[in-house]
Design a protein around this motif. Structure first.
Motif, PDB file in Angstrom:
ATOM      1  N   UNK A   4     -22.387  19.232 -21.264  1.00 64.01           N
ATOM      2  CA  UNK A   4     -22.073  17.982 -20.945  1.00 64.01           C
ATOM      3  C   UNK A   4     -20.490  17.896 -20.398  1.00 64.01           C
ATOM      4  N   UNK A   5     -19.742  18.697 -20.996  1.00 64.54           N
ATOM      5  CA  UNK A   5     -18.353  18.578 -20.533  1.00 64.54           C
ATOM      6  C   UNK A   5     -17.987  19.035 -19.144  1.00 64.54           C
ATOM      7  N   UNK A   6     -18.891  20.174 -18.799  1.00 62.33           N
ATOM      8  CA  UNK A   6     -18.373  20.780 -17.439  1.00 62.33           C
ATOM      9  C   UNK A   6     -19.232  19.921 -16.628  1.00 62.33           C
ATOM     10  N   UNK A   7     -20.189  19.386 -16.752  1.00 65.25           N
ATOM     11  CA  UNK A   7     -21.118  18.003 -15.794  1.00 65.25           C
ATOM     12  C   UNK A   7     -20.116  17.143 -15.816  1.00 65.25           C
ATOM     13  N   UNK A   8     -19.494  16.734 -16.790  1.00 68.56           N
ATOM     14  CA  UNK A   8     -18.573  15.437 -16.577  1.00 68.56           C
ATOM     15  C   UNK A   8     -17.307  16.016 -15.719  1.00 68.56           C
ATOM     16  N   UNK A   9     -16.663  17.207 -15.890  1.00 67.08           N
ATOM     17  CA  UNK A   9     -15.766  17.535 -14.867  1.00 67.08           C
ATOM     18  C   UNK A   9     -16.262  17.643 -13.481  1.00 67.08           C
ATOM     19  N   UNK A  10     -17.427  18.259 -13.288  1.00 65.24           N
ATOM     20  CA  UNK A  10     -18.105  17.947 -11.990  1.00 65.24           C
ATOM     21  C   UNK A  10     -18.284  16.673 -11.289  1.00 65.24           C
ATOM     22  N   UNK A  11     -18.559  15.749 -12.149  1.00 69.08           N
ATOM     23  CA  UNK A  11     -18.585  14.096 -11.794  1.00 69.08           C
ATOM     24  C   UNK A  11     -17.430  13.716 -11.250  1.00 69.08           C
ATOM     25  N   UNK A  12     -16.267  14.178 -12.141  1.00 69.03           N
ATOM     26  CA  UNK A  12     -14.991  13.761 -11.739  1.00 69.03           C
ATOM     27  C   UNK A  12     -14.594  14.269 -10.299  1.00 69.03           C
ATOM     28  N   UNK A  13     -14.565  15.318 -10.247  1.00 68.35           N
ATOM     29  CA  UNK A  13     -14.389  15.922  -9.057  1.00 68.35           C
ATOM     30  C   UNK A  13     -15.177  15.363  -7.782  1.00 68.35           C
ATOM     31  N   UNK A  14     -16.316  15.284  -8.322  1.00 62.57           N
ATOM     32  CA  UNK A  14     -17.164  14.518  -6.834  1.00 62.57           C
ATOM     33  C   UNK A  14     -16.943  13.058  -6.684  1.00 62.57           C
ATOM     34  N   UNK A  15     -16.470  12.191  -7.899  1.00 59.89           N
ATOM     35  CA  UNK A  15     -15.962  10.773  -7.635  1.00 59.89           C
ATOM     36  C   UNK A  15     -14.761  10.983  -6.663  1.00 59.89           C
ATOM     37  N   UNK A  16     -13.965  11.778  -6.849  1.00 56.78           N
ATOM     38  CA  UNK A  16     -12.640  11.894  -6.178  1.00 56.78           C
ATOM     39  C   UNK A  16     -12.982  12.199  -4.658  1.00 56.78           C
ATOM     40  N   UNK A  17     -13.933  13.247  -4.502  1.00 58.83           N
ATOM     41  CA  UNK A  17     -14.435  13.691  -3.180  1.00 58.83           C
ATOM     42  C   UNK A  17     -14.933  12.577  -2.540  1.00 58.83           C
ATOM     43  N   UNK A  18     -15.644  11.684  -3.065  1.00 54.84           N
ATOM     44  CA  UNK A  18     -16.527  10.772  -2.770  1.00 54.84           C
ATOM     45  C   UNK A  18     -15.595   9.552  -2.095  1.00 54.84           C
ATOM     46  N   UNK A  19     -14.698   9.234  -2.820  1.00 52.35           N
ATOM     47  CA  UNK A  19     -13.569   8.284  -2.614  1.00 52.35           C
ATOM     48  C   UNK A  19     -12.665   8.540  -1.226  1.00 52.35           C
ATOM     49  N   UNK A  20     -12.474   9.936  -1.653  1.00 54.21           N
ATOM     50  CA  UNK A  20     -11.548  10.374  -0.195  1.00 54.21           C
ATOM     51  C   UNK A  20     -12.270  10.454   1.190  1.00 54.21           C
ATOM     52  N   UNK A  21     -13.702  10.613   0.789  1.00 57.64           N
ATOM     53  CA  UNK A  21     -14.345  10.752   2.173  1.00 57.64           C
ATOM     54  C   UNK A  21     -14.488   9.346   2.595  1.00 57.64           C
ATOM     55  N   UNK A  22     -14.693   8.436   1.938  1.00 59.47           N
ATOM     56  CA  UNK A  22     -14.965   6.995   2.121  1.00 59.47           C
ATOM     57  C   UNK A  22     -13.555   6.538   2.686  1.00 59.47           C
ATOM     58  N   UNK A  23     -12.620   6.951   2.211  1.00 57.34           N
ATOM     59  CA  UNK A  23     -11.122   6.413   2.645  1.00 57.34           C
ATOM     60  C   UNK A  23     -10.823   7.095   3.980  1.00 57.34           C
ATOM     61  N   UNK A  24     -11.391   8.424   4.301  1.00 55.41           N
ATOM     62  CA  UNK A  24     -11.187   9.006   5.544  1.00 55.41           C
ATOM     63  C   UNK A  24     -11.933   8.027   6.656  1.00 55.41           C
ATOM     64  N   UNK A  25     -13.108   7.205   6.147  1.00 59.60           N
ATOM     65  CA  UNK A  25     -13.793   6.464   7.136  1.00 59.60           C
ATOM     66  C   UNK A  25     -12.988   5.090   7.748  1.00 59.60           C
ATOM     67  N   UNK A  26     -12.144   4.693   6.896  1.00 60.06           N
ATOM     68  CA  UNK A  26     -11.623   3.311   7.176  1.00 60.06           C
ATOM     69  C   UNK A  26     -10.869   3.566   8.567  1.00 60.06           C
ATOM     70  N   UNK A  27     -11.151   2.336   9.463  1.00 56.90           N
ATOM     71  CA  UNK A  27     -10.797   2.274  10.687  1.00 56.90           C
ATOM     72  C   UNK A  27     -11.715   2.835  11.849  1.00 56.90           C
ATOM     73  N   UNK A  28     -12.807   3.534  11.393  1.00 52.04           N
ATOM     74  CA  UNK A  28     -13.563   4.115  12.028  1.00 52.04           C
ATOM     75  C   UNK A  28     -14.832   3.198  12.605  1.00 52.04           C
ATOM     76  N   UNK A  29     -15.566   3.273  13.756  1.00 52.98           N
ATOM     77  CA  UNK A  29     -16.521   2.386  14.068  1.00 52.98           C
ATOM     78  C   UNK A  29     -17.945   3.207  13.877  1.00 52.98           C
ATOM     79  N   UNK A  30     -18.757   2.813  13.230  1.00 51.79           N
ATOM     80  CA  UNK A  30     -20.104   3.256  13.116  1.00 51.79           C
ATOM     81  C   UNK A  30     -21.230   2.476  13.592  1.00 51.79           C
ATOM     82  N   UNK A  31     -22.285   3.269  14.081  1.00 57.16           N
ATOM     83  CA  UNK A  31     -23.639   2.447  14.402  1.00 57.16           C
ATOM     84  C   UNK A  31     -24.454   2.382  13.335  1.00 57.16           C
ATOM     85  N   UNK A  32     -24.949   1.254  12.820  1.00 59.55           N
ATOM     86  CA  UNK A  32     -25.224   0.934  11.298  1.00 59.55           C
ATOM     87  C   UNK A  32     -26.813   0.520  11.736  1.00 59.55           C
ATOM     88  N   UNK A  33     -27.662   0.985  10.958  1.00 60.07           N
ATOM     89  CA  UNK A  33     -29.197   0.491  11.037  1.00 60.07           C
ATOM     90  C   UNK A  33     -29.205  -0.757   9.717  1.00 60.07           C
TER      91      UNK A  33
END
Ligand code: 5AD
Ligand code: SF4
Length: 481
Positions: A396-425
């Motif tokens: 559980x502790x390792x899973x928690x650490x994995x989740x924390x890394x992913x949360x950071x990566x997800x936020x970073x990935x989303x922040x990188x999209x700010x300013x971009x234009x996407x075609x959305x369905x």
């Protein structure tokens, strides 16, 4: 506690938490038109949800109508998942709730479908006395006969697995669909034998569905207003279909299939899931790059970042090989979204192995991940060969650490999209506000944006500029059609 975690609440890929236990009733019809009513509830992966649509189609043809109201049903079906112990516990709990209903309504029958039915077979009938029907994933065609047997007072079981069954000719009844995106099953079973996984035992040998029937189903969906199909299989990259009628003719590979489906219309988006890193080819990547309507998104489960653990898992690739695959994807499709499945605490996992997993996550920069701690499954290679020796608190502790890394990566990935234009369905109203639309970009990210005064509807494509984000969602404004 959940036995899995996803940083992406809106995902519609594996075990979508929101959809677990979803009940379906697509038919708006005259209640007198049907001889019996069935209620079906689904758990587990998208494959199971797609199977429930096949079951609904088979039952419907036999004169059974669906209901969303379990109390009104003559037949209750529960389509089950065995992937982790927690999934099975959820089903057991639900069955005890059905018991009460059954006591109140004479003649009501309860059927267990799917992976748990396959795993436990007739044992189910001994363990859960209230169950009348047990049907494995390859035996759904026999359901009407089994129902009849059960109506006659016998317990009915069919858990035969098949080498051929793909339900190719059955047009699934679209259950609880948004009318825009649909899942299309292209193959069944799995031959990979990852040592932790029960799927090869519950879903049997891998087999590919007739390419023509797949294309026909996708075309029908498009003609009925759908704008996105997700081609589903446990391991889509090993799709291979050779028509028995022309054994000398050319076989259809997954890359070929992607292309044929993409050519139905540029207005039909094509997605697929799941890819095995060992099987996804350059040809598939080039096909993705070639067609705008093939979505730039790959779910590429790594499971572990440690070569030693990967070997015990029987994944057949090393950490370096996986990283090279990520490089190749980024080379051929620079804007491709990548997500992963990760298991914490597999047998013998040491702290260093776990660090290797965190490191692969950082390297791959996953946009999101489905994260689990290891749950030993009876009958799997891992259960037979290795000891489930990582203590639960460590998992559980390792899973928690994995989740924390992913949360950071997800936020970073989303922040990188700010300013971009996407075609959305556009998939429909946003959950929180009916003045906002919710849709997805090609990379499978959810985008929410105000409707403003544009004349738009579900199923339309629209250009959206991202101006903000959360960890799970992009926020934007329409800039044109
Ligand atoms: N324990 C934990 N996670 C598992 N998965 C499959 N089997 C197990 C198990 N025994 C995860 C894998 C797979 C996803 C669908 O479920 O990560 O990719
Ligand atoms: Fe299970 Fe591996 Fe097959 Fe996926 S590829 S279903 S994890 S055996």
């Amino acid at each position: 506690m959940l036995d899995y975690v996803t940083d992406k609440p809106d995902s519609h890929r594996v075990q979508d938490e929101k959809r677990q236990g979803e009940a379906f009733a697509p038919f708006a019809n005259d209640p007198n038109a049907y001889r019996k009513r069935f209620y079906i509830e689904s758990y587990g992966c998208q494959m199971n949800f797609a199977d429930s649509e096949i079951v609904a189609s088979i039952l419907n043809k036999e004169g059974f109508g669906a209901t969303r109201n379990v109390e009104e049903a003559d037949l209750i079906f529960i389509n089950t998942c065995s992937i982790r112990e927690k999934a099975e516990q959820t089903v057991r709990k639900r069955l005890t709730e059905f018991r009460k209903l059954k006591e109140q309504k004479k003649g009501m029958l309860v059927g267990v479908l799917g992976c748990m039915a396959e795993r436990l077979k007739s044992k189910f009938l001994e363990e859960e006395k209230l169950v009348d029907i047990v049907v494995g994933p390859d035996a759904y065609r026999t359901l009407p006969g089994l129902v009849e047997e059960a109506e006659g007072g016998q317990k009915a079981v069919n858990v035969l697995l098949s080498r051929e069954e793909t339900y190719a000719d059955i047009a699934p009844v679209r259950l609880d669909s948004n009318g825009v995106s649909a899942f299309v099953s292209i193959m069944r079973g799995c031959n990979n034998m990852c040592s932790f996984c029960v799927v090869p035992f519950t879903r049997g040998r891998e087999r590919s569905r007739d390419a023509e029937s797949i294309v026909h189903e996708c075309r029908e969906l498009f003609n009925n207003g759908y704008r996105e199909v997700t081609l589903l299989g446990q391991n889509v990259d090993s799709y291979y279909y050779q028509a028995p009628s022309s054994p000398q003719g050319e076989a259809v590979t997954f890359a070929n299939l992607l292309e044929i489906v993409a050519l139905i219309s540029p207005l039909l988006r094509v997605r697929f899931s799941t890819s095995h890193p060992k099987d996804i080819t350059d040809e598939v990547l080039h096909t993705m790059a070639k067609y705008e309507n093939i979505c730039k998104y790959i779910h590429l489960p790594v499971q572990s970042g440690s070569t030693r653990v990967l070997q015990l898992m029987n994944r057949t690739y090393t950490r370096e090989w996986y990283m090279a695959k990520v490089n190749r994807i980024r080379e051929i499709i620079p804007d491709c979204g990548i997500s992963s499945d990760i298991i914490a605490g597999f047998c013998t996992e040491e702290e260093q192995d776990h660090k290797d997993t965190l490191d692969v996550m950082e390297y791959s920069k996953y946009d999101f991940s489905y994260m689990f701690f290891y749950s030993e499954r009876p009958g799997t290679l891992a259960q037979k060969r290795y000891k489930d020796d990582v203590p639960e608190n460590v998992k559980k502790r390792r899973l928690q650490e994995i989740v924390e890394v992913q949360n950071r990566l997800s936020l970073l990935s989303n922040k990188n999209d700010i300013g971009k234009i996407f075609k959305v369905l556009i998939e429909g109203d946003s959950k929180r506000n009916e003045k906002e639309w919710k849709g997805r970009n090609s990379q499978n990210k959810v985008i929410v944006f105000p409707k403003e005064n544009y004349e738009l509807k579900k199923g339309d494509f629209v250009e959206v500029k991202v101006d903000d984000c959360t960890q799970a969602t992009l926020l934007g404004k329409i800039i044109g059609r």
